[in-house]
Design a protein around this motif. Structure first.
Motif, PDB file in Angstrom:
ATOM      1  N   LYS A 140      -2.561  -1.585  -7.473  1.00 14.32           N
ATOM      2  CA  LYS A 140      -3.244  -0.380  -6.999  1.00 14.32           C
ATOM      3  C   LYS A 140      -4.383  -0.781  -6.075  1.00 14.32           C
ATOM      4  N   GLY A 141      -4.454  -0.131  -4.919  1.00 16.48           N
ATOM      5  CA  GLY A 141      -5.498  -0.431  -3.943  1.00 16.48           C
ATOM      6  C   GLY A 141      -5.054  -1.347  -2.828  1.00 16.48           C
ATOM      7  N   SER A 142      -3.934  -2.029  -2.982  1.00 19.11           N
ATOM      8  CA  SER A 142      -3.431  -2.848  -1.869  1.00 19.11           C
ATOM      9  C   SER A 142      -2.915  -1.921  -0.771  1.00 19.11           C
ATOM     10  N   TRP A 143      -2.937  -2.395   0.454  1.00 21.02           N
ATOM     11  CA  TRP A 143      -2.614  -1.507   1.560  1.00 21.02           C
ATOM     12  C   TRP A 143      -2.159  -2.310   2.781  1.00 21.02           C
ATOM     13  N   THR A 144      -1.548  -1.605   3.735  1.00 24.63           N
ATOM     14  CA  THR A 144      -1.093  -2.205   4.994  1.00 24.63           C
ATOM     15  C   THR A 144      -1.825  -1.524   6.139  1.00 24.63           C
ATOM     16  N   PRO A 145      -2.487  -2.290   7.009  1.00 25.71           N
ATOM     17  CA  PRO A 145      -3.228  -1.698   8.126  1.00 25.71           C
ATOM     18  C   PRO A 145      -2.316  -0.961   9.100  1.00 25.71           C
ATOM     19  N   PHE A 146      -2.944  -0.234  10.016  1.00 26.45           N
ATOM     20  CA  PHE A 146      -2.274   0.614  10.994  1.00 26.45           C
ATOM     21  C   PHE A 146      -1.372  -0.222  11.903  1.00 26.45           C
ATOM     22  N   ALA A 158      11.826   2.028  -0.034  1.00 27.64           N
ATOM     23  CA  ALA A 158      12.139   2.625  -1.337  1.00 27.64           C
ATOM     24  C   ALA A 158      11.182   2.087  -2.387  1.00 27.64           C
ATOM     25  N   ASN A 159      10.546   2.981  -3.126  1.00 27.42           N
ATOM     26  CA  ASN A 159       9.683   2.568  -4.227  1.00 27.42           C
ATOM     27  C   ASN A 159      10.519   2.266  -5.469  1.00 27.42           C
ATOM     28  N   ILE A 160      10.456   1.036  -5.928  1.00 26.41           N
ATOM     29  CA  ILE A 160      11.107   0.671  -7.184  1.00 26.41           C
ATOM     30  C   ILE A 160      10.273   1.184  -8.347  1.00 26.41           C
ATOM     31  N   CYS A 161       8.981   1.032  -8.247  1.00 28.78           N
ATOM     32  CA  CYS A 161       8.049   1.671  -9.191  1.00 28.78           C
ATOM     33  C   CYS A 161       6.746   1.905  -8.448  1.00 28.78           C
ATOM     34  N   GLY A 162       5.909   2.776  -9.020  1.00 27.99           N
ATOM     35  CA  GLY A 162       4.629   3.073  -8.412  1.00 27.99           C
ATOM     36  C   GLY A 162       4.697   4.166  -7.358  1.00 27.99           C
ATOM     37  N   ARG A 163       3.538   4.444  -6.742  1.00 26.29           N
ATOM     38  CA  ARG A 163       3.415   5.503  -5.755  1.00 26.29           C
ATOM     39  C   ARG A 163       2.679   4.972  -4.529  1.00 26.29           C
ATOM     40  N   LYS A 164       3.049   5.469  -3.360  1.00 24.32           N
ATOM     41  CA  LYS A 164       2.399   5.102  -2.106  1.00 24.32           C
ATOM     42  C   LYS A 164       1.909   6.349  -1.385  1.00 24.32           C
ATOM     43  N   ILE A 211       2.152  11.646   3.450  1.00 15.89           N
ATOM     44  CA  ILE A 211       3.227  11.667   2.452  1.00 15.89           C
ATOM     45  C   ILE A 211       2.777  10.886   1.233  1.00 15.89           C
ATOM     46  N   VAL A 212       2.991  11.443   0.052  1.00 14.80           N
ATOM     47  CA  VAL A 212       2.848  10.690  -1.194  1.00 14.80           C
ATOM     48  C   VAL A 212       4.254  10.429  -1.709  1.00 14.80           C
ATOM     49  N   GLN A 213       4.618   9.186  -1.746  1.00 16.55           N
ATOM     50  CA  GLN A 213       5.961   8.757  -2.136  1.00 16.55           C
ATOM     51  C   GLN A 213       5.964   8.374  -3.610  1.00 16.55           C
ATOM     52  N   TRP A 225       6.738   5.317  15.272  1.00 15.67           N
ATOM     53  CA  TRP A 225       5.717   6.011  14.494  1.00 15.67           C
ATOM     54  C   TRP A 225       4.762   4.975  13.909  1.00 15.67           C
ATOM     55  N   HIS A 226       3.512   5.028  14.311  1.00 14.50           N
ATOM     56  CA  HIS A 226       2.497   4.158  13.727  1.00 14.50           C
ATOM     57  C   HIS A 226       2.102   4.714  12.363  1.00 14.50           C
ATOM     58  N   HIS A 227       1.782   3.811  11.458  1.00 12.67           N
ATOM     59  CA  HIS A 227       1.499   4.255  10.095  1.00 12.67           C
ATOM     60  C   HIS A 227       0.596   3.271   9.371  1.00 12.67           C
ATOM     61  N   GLN A 228      -0.018   3.783   8.326  1.00 13.00           N
ATOM     62  CA  GLN A 228      -0.894   3.029   7.432  1.00 13.00           C
ATOM     63  C   GLN A 228      -0.509   3.434   6.014  1.00 13.00           C
ATOM     64  N   VAL A 229      -0.427   2.446   5.092  1.00  8.83           N
ATOM     65  CA  VAL A 229       0.170   2.705   3.783  1.00  8.83           C
ATOM     66  C   VAL A 229      -0.720   2.150   2.674  1.00  8.83           C
ATOM     67  N   TYR A 230      -0.899   2.967   1.618  1.00  4.17           N
ATOM     68  CA  TYR A 230      -1.710   2.580   0.466  1.00  4.17           C
ATOM     69  C   TYR A 230      -0.875   2.621  -0.806  1.00  4.17           C
ATOM     70  N   ASN A 231      -1.053   1.637  -1.659  1.00  3.57           N
ATOM     71  CA  ASN A 231      -0.462   1.687  -2.991  1.00  3.57           C
ATOM     72  C   ASN A 231      -1.429   2.399  -3.930  1.00  3.57           C
ATOM     73  N   LEU A 232      -1.018   3.560  -4.424  1.00  5.51           N
ATOM     74  CA  LEU A 232      -1.860   4.359  -5.318  1.00  5.51           C
ATOM     75  C   LEU A 232      -1.781   3.864  -6.756  1.00  5.51           C
ATOM     76  N   GLU A 233      -0.749   3.078  -7.054  1.00  3.16           N
ATOM     77  CA  GLU A 233      -0.551   2.470  -8.369  1.00  3.16           C
ATOM     78  C   GLU A 233       0.009   1.071  -8.144  1.00  3.16           C
ATOM     79  N   ASP A 234       0.169   0.312  -9.215  1.00  2.00           N
ATOM     80  CA  ASP A 234       0.887  -0.954  -9.109  1.00  2.00           C
ATOM     81  C   ASP A 234       2.306  -0.645  -8.650  1.00  2.00           C
ATOM     82  N   THR A 235       2.690  -1.211  -7.526  1.00  2.00           N
ATOM     83  CA  THR A 235       3.890  -0.745  -6.825  1.00  2.00           C
ATOM     84  C   THR A 235       4.771  -1.902  -6.382  1.00  2.00           C
ATOM     85  N   ILE A 236       6.075  -1.674  -6.460  1.00  2.00           N
ATOM     86  CA  ILE A 236       7.080  -2.573  -5.873  1.00  2.00           C
ATOM     87  C   ILE A 236       7.954  -1.731  -4.954  1.00  2.00           C
ATOM     88  N   SER A 237       8.265  -2.267  -3.767  1.00  2.00           N
ATOM     89  CA  SER A 237       9.127  -1.520  -2.857  1.00  2.00           C
ATOM     90  C   SER A 237      10.103  -2.448  -2.141  1.00  2.00           C
TER      91      SER A 237
END
Length: 384
Positions: A140-146, A158-164, A211-213, A225-237
């Motif tokens: 949770k809290g890890s992220w990918t810059p723009f 595809a999220n295997i677990c967690g939310r983005k 989008i909340v995935q 499409w440029h994008h920035q992504v945050y892991n809202l929980e412990d996530t695997i994708s």
């Protein structure tokens, strides 16, 4: 709306978790309460070495990476959770792991049929050099810059677990987000974007598509499409970059823009440098991963696989030998013709390109003119 309309008109969408519920990763990599199954992951991949980025450090316009033993990363992740998502090492994010290439025998996932016309991975599988299939794992809290994806490809995640949480800007909107030097922001949420002396056109940009995935869902990201992504929980994708007949022309435009940028950057050396055009190609390849001659070979491999389908049929032994199984299993005759038509259009433009014609093309087999003739003949024969 049919899927090809989304691919041509370029809009993001989400597939429900029904599309991933049978994946081995969703059954085995996740605990009963939806968390990463660290014990199972260590058992399967503990000795692997993986790329890990530090989300708390900016290096140019990305995060610095290091290679770590997977078991060391999992140990860090457990301690990070235990310490309230804090660590003196920073927030570490396992990114761009070529797990499928390293562990091909593992039952991890199946590419959804809607994304199976995947020229990038078809080509790089054929030359056995690289691929664009990745696993991401992070707390949770890890992220990918723009950013926008490689070659302005499509991507699916595809999220295997967690939310983005995704912040998405449709293609073209990034022009309003550039600073007065023409550079894109590292973090599109930074307060500094409000400073019109630094980002003079920011107030002209549209708000991002947010989008909340959820766990199990798949997000499709259109070309450019440029994008920035945050892991809202412990996530695997699971993530793929991919190109097909619908966006290969966008890839070609991107390559032309990249070469033009390199040429502007080293223009002062054009006269004293005998091989200036070649050096531009080398620099472009070091930055993007491909040059014009490899792009020609990319188109050739895709086209020859489609010709094999048209000439030998879907079930013929020769066809199965000459083209990847994924291409054979998903291509119909009309799809093969469509792909060839799109290839002819881009290959015609490439062959007429002045920078391409300045290269030594004698190593290309067959020559571009011969390949174009073959493709057009195959299309005409198929349409009889």
């Amino acid at each position: 709306m049919p899927l090809h309309d989304f691919l041509f008109y370029l809009w993001s969408f989400i597939f429900s978790s029904k599309f991933t519920e049978d994946w081995g990763s969703r059954r085995n990599w996740v605990t009963w309460d939806g968390k990463p199954n660290f014990d199972h992951l260590l058992q399967k991949f503990g000795e692997a070495v993986v790329p890990v980025a530090n989300c708390d450090v900016k290096e140019y316009n990305s995060n610095p990476k290091e290679q770590l033993p997977f078991k060391e990363y999992i140990k860090y992740w457990k301690e990070y959770i235990k310490n309230g998502y804090r660590s003196s090492r920073g927030c570490l994010y396992l990114k761009d792991w070529h797990l499928s290439r390293a562990f091909p025998e593992q039952d991890v996932y199946t590419t959804p049929v809607y994304f199976s016309s995947d020229w990038l991975n078809e080509y790089w599988d054929a030359v056995a050099v690289d691929d664009y299939r990745f696993v991401y794992m992070g707390p949770k809290g890890s992220w990918t810059p723009f950013h926008a994806d490689v070659f302005r490809s499509y991507s699916w995640s595809a999220n295997i677990c967690g939310r983005k949480k995704w912040l998405l800007y449709p293609a073209g909107q990034e022009e309003y987000l550039k600073d007065h030097h023409g550079n894109l922001p590292f973090d599109v949420t930074a307060p500094s974007l409000q400073d019109r002396s630094v980002y003079p056109r920011y107030n002209q940009s549209q708000p991002p598509v947010e989008i909340v995935q959820e766990a199990g869902e798949i997000v499709f990201i259109p070309s450019g499409w440029h994008h920035q992504v945050y892991n809202l929980e412990d996530t695997i994708s699971i993530n793929h970059n991919w190109v097909n007949g619908c966006n290969v022309a966008i890839m070609w435009c991107f390559l032309q823009d990249e070469l033009a940028a390199v040429q502007r950057e080293i223009n002062e050396w054009k006269d004293p440098m005998d091989d200036w055009h070649l050096q531009c190609q080398l620099i472009m390849k070091s930055c993007t991963g491909i040059d014009y001659k490899e792009f020609y070979n990319f188109l050739k491999v895709i086209a020859e696989n489609r010709i094999s389908v048209l000439e030998n049929g879907l079930d013929d032994e020769a066809s199965a030998k000459n083209a990847p199984k994924a291409a054979i299993s998903t291509l119909g005759m009309l799809h093969a013709v469509f792909d060839l038509k799109r290839t002819v259009k881009v290959l015609t433009s490439l062959s007429a390109n002045e920078d391409f014609k300045k290269l030594d093309l004698t190593s290309l087999s067959p020559p571009p003119e011969a390949l174009l003739h073959h493709l057009k003949a195959a299309i005409d024969t198929a349409l009889l």
